[in-house]
Scaffold this motif. Structure first.
Motif, PDB file in Angstrom:
ATOM      1  N   VAL A  37       0.832  -1.197   0.000  1.00  0.00           N
ATOM      2  CA  VAL A  37       0.000   0.000   0.000  1.00  0.00           C
ATOM      3  C   VAL A  37       0.869   1.250   0.000  1.00  0.00           C
ATOM      4  CG1 VAL A  37      -1.969  -1.069   1.118  1.00  0.00           C
ATOM      5  CG2 VAL A  37      -0.158  -0.096   2.506  1.00  0.00           C
ATOM      6  N   ASN A  63     -12.028   0.208   4.763  1.00  0.00           N
ATOM      7  CA  ASN A  63     -11.216  -0.735   3.991  1.00  0.00           C
ATOM      8  C   ASN A  63     -11.872  -1.047   2.650  1.00  0.00           C
ATOM      9  OD1 ASN A  63      -9.052  -0.962   5.728  1.00  0.00           O
ATOM     10  ND2 ASN A  63     -10.034  -2.579   6.922  1.00  0.00           N
ATOM     11  N   THR A  74      -4.521   2.197   2.825  1.00  0.00           N
ATOM     12  CA  THR A  74      -5.271   1.508   3.862  1.00  0.00           C
ATOM     13  C   THR A  74      -6.553   2.276   4.131  1.00  0.00           C
ATOM     14  OG1 THR A  74      -4.277   2.782   5.658  1.00  0.00           O
ATOM     15  CG2 THR A  74      -3.137   0.776   4.986  1.00  0.00           C
TER      16      THR A  74
END
Length: 215
Positions: A37, A63, A74
């Motif tokens: 990420v 999420n 995230t």
DNA sequence: AATGAATGCAACCGCACTCTG
DNA sequence: ACAGAGTGCGGTTGCATTCAT
């Protein structure tokens, strides 16, 4: 509900410098690990994607939002960005003397309960208040042992009219957005930054544009 | 003009709490 | 009752910008 923002596509000149940056980062990420990420400062493209997604689908499980919107972030990061920066009702810029007094009073009462304090100040975020306290008020409290609300207010009002004024209203620390103005001054699409200057679009402008588009 | 220090803010981290199955 | 996922919160860090020399 139709909240489409008419987002410029990734190939739009508006995005080119930023996208290049993002792409080069993506390349690094992709080459090492696909699922990694992104961290660090948000790009304008990411902001627009998140704004657009929430405008269309509303808030939900962060999420899922991160995944469904195609953001390589995230959920936590998306939530933070939305709450602290992108929300349409978030007020940015100078803390007024009234707000400052309230912050000090509430801090005296509740301590470092920033989110609780923030709820008493519409449009202000806990992060902003926390930063404000640490950088402005705490410093003064440390220096002058006796904590004098009146004094803090007066001195801070002075600084407000100078350095603080430019902290947010002139773009503050959003260099990644304004930089592109240099590299692409003739971009057809509106610039998007926190600046209120004539040549840039602010987050507020963006939301007012959104309401004009008739949601 | 150059450079090092100070400042301010966005974003991350880790922990605690809440919710859900 | 329990475990895992999601969320909220406070503390901290990294870095861009501004200031002082």
């Amino acid at each position: 509900m139709s909240h489409s923002f008419c987002l410029p596509g990734p190939s739009s000149p508006l995005f080119s410098p930023m996208v290049e940056e993002a792409n080069s980062m993506d390349k690094r990420i992709n080459s090492s690990q696909e699922a990694e990420v992104r961290k660090g400062p948000w790009t304008m493209e990411e902001d627009l994607i998140l704004i657009n997604y929430i405008a269309n689908h509303g808030e939900g499980v962060w999420n899922n939002i991160a995944r469904s919107a195609g953001l390589n972030r995230t959920g936590k990061s998306c939530r933070l960005r939305w709450l602290n920066y992108l929300r349409p009702d978030v007020r940015r810029g100078n803390i007024t003397p009234e707000e400052q007094l309230l912050i000090m009073e509430l801090h005296a009462r509740w301590g470092n309960r920033w989110s609780k304090i923030a709820r008493q100040l519409p449009g202000r975020t806990d992060n902003e208040i926390k930063n404000y306290w640490r950088t402005r008020i705490q410093k003064k409290v440390k220096h002058g042992e006796s904590f004098d609300y009146q004094h803090v207010m007066l001195t801070d009002e002075a600084s407000t009219s100078t350095s603080q004024t430019n902290s947010v209203e002139d773009g503050g620390s959003q260099p990644s957005y304004t930089e592109q103005h240099e590299t692409n001054p003739d971009a057809l699409a509106p610039q998007f930054s926190t600046e209120s200057s004539d040549n840039f679009w602010s987050v507020e402008d963006f939301w007012s544009m959104q309401s004009l588009n008739g949601d």
